[in-house]
Design a protein around this motif. Sequence first.
Motif, PDB file in Angstrom:
ATOM      1  N   ASP A   2       0.816  -1.212   0.000  1.00  0.00           N
ATOM      2  CA  ASP A   2       0.000   0.000   0.000  1.00  0.00           C
ATOM      3  C   ASP A   2       0.853   1.266   0.000  1.00  0.00           C
ATOM      4  OD1 ASP A   2      -2.294  -1.421   0.065  1.00  0.00           O
ATOM      5  OD2 ASP A   2      -2.780  -1.025   2.155  1.00  0.00           O
ATOM      6  N   ASP A  28      -2.788 -10.131  10.334  1.00  0.00           N
ATOM      7  CA  ASP A  28      -3.606  -8.957  10.030  1.00  0.00           C
ATOM      8  C   ASP A  28      -3.466  -7.840  11.063  1.00  0.00           C
ATOM      9  OD1 ASP A  28      -4.943 -10.543  11.916  1.00  0.00           O
ATOM     10  OD2 ASP A  28      -6.912  -9.848  11.300  1.00  0.00           O
ATOM     11  N   ALA A  31      -0.250  -6.006  10.339  1.00  0.00           N
ATOM     12  CA  ALA A  31      -0.412  -5.150   9.169  1.00  0.00           C
ATOM     13  C   ALA A  31      -1.216  -3.896   9.517  1.00  0.00           C
ATOM     14  CB  ALA A  31      -1.102  -5.923   8.049  1.00  0.00           C
ATOM     15  N   PHE A  32      -2.290  -4.094  10.287  1.00  0.00           N
ATOM     16  CA  PHE A  32      -3.121  -2.970  10.707  1.00  0.00           C
ATOM     17  C   PHE A  32      -2.309  -1.986  11.553  1.00  0.00           C
ATOM     18  CE2 PHE A  32      -6.401  -1.347  13.814  1.00  0.00           C
ATOM     19  CZ  PHE A  32      -7.018  -0.487  12.935  1.00  0.00           C
ATOM     20  N   LYS A  35       0.105   0.077   9.583  1.00  0.00           N
ATOM     21  CA  LYS A  35      -0.571   1.087   8.772  1.00  0.00           C
ATOM     22  C   LYS A  35      -0.993   2.284   9.634  1.00  0.00           C
ATOM     23  CE  LYS A  35      -2.287  -2.083   5.238  1.00  0.00           C
ATOM     24  NZ  LYS A  35      -3.475  -2.722   4.621  1.00  0.00           N
ATOM     25  N   SER A 131     -10.194  -2.855   6.253  1.00  0.00           N
ATOM     26  CA  SER A 131     -10.326  -4.077   5.454  1.00  0.00           C
ATOM     27  C   SER A 131      -9.145  -5.013   5.675  1.00  0.00           C
ATOM     28  CB  SER A 131     -10.439  -3.738   3.968  1.00  0.00           C
ATOM     29  OG  SER A 131      -9.221  -3.204   3.461  1.00  0.00           O
ATOM     30  N   SER A 132      -8.067  -4.498   6.261  1.00  0.00           N
ATOM     31  CA  SER A 132      -6.899  -5.334   6.520  1.00  0.00           C
ATOM     32  C   SER A 132      -7.061  -6.174   7.781  1.00  0.00           C
ATOM     33  CB  SER A 132      -5.644  -4.460   6.654  1.00  0.00           C
ATOM     34  OG  SER A 132      -5.732  -3.610   7.777  1.00  0.00           O
TER      35      SER A 132
END
Length: 212
Positions: A2, A28, A31-32, A35, A131-132
């Motif tokens: 991203d 997940d 990753a969240f 971000k 959505s991640s």
Amino acid sequence: MDILIDKNNNNYIKDTNPFERFHDIDNDILAFYLKYNQLKNIYRQGWLKVRMDLEFKEKCESIADHSFSVALLALTIIEKNSLPLDVLKCLKMAIIHELGEVYAGDITPYDHISKEDKHAMERDAIKKLISSIDQDNDFLEIWEEFEKAETEEAIFIKNIDKLEFLLQACAYGHDVKYYERSLNEITDKYCKEIALAAVESSKGNNKPNVVG
């Protein structure tokens, strides 16, 4: 991988986001986290672009700094005054209310973007971000509730958001009386009391470059 913050966005950033230095993330929550960690890296643009010079960058708060302060300020006022509010919802709202800026960036009134376009950009950003996470959550609904400002919790956190801005101005050494628009937008009596205390405490301090 991203792109966090649109490449055409002119936000001032502290550092590149660590997420961009990772590959093949299969967890997940990790990753969240990587971000939304971007919120620690985005300066609050209004201070640098409008009210203070860029030489103050290293002293300027981030979006994450602001969200933390909104949450703790809300919790403190609720508990001190035994307010009949949903505390969990207020805390979630305080933490989530700037979440869309991970991708959309910090849009100020001086960027000449309509409220409707800003709302759409931030809503799309939050949808992309959450959505991640491989689980159901109410983050988007909480954010929408904040944006509409129709419930008691949303109205309260809107007031806290304005109050925290004024208190940060006080912390930066500004004379808070010049922020008349923000002062007038505070309707909650407890927030108003604190805002007026900031006005009194900051008398004679610096006048910001742009007031309001």
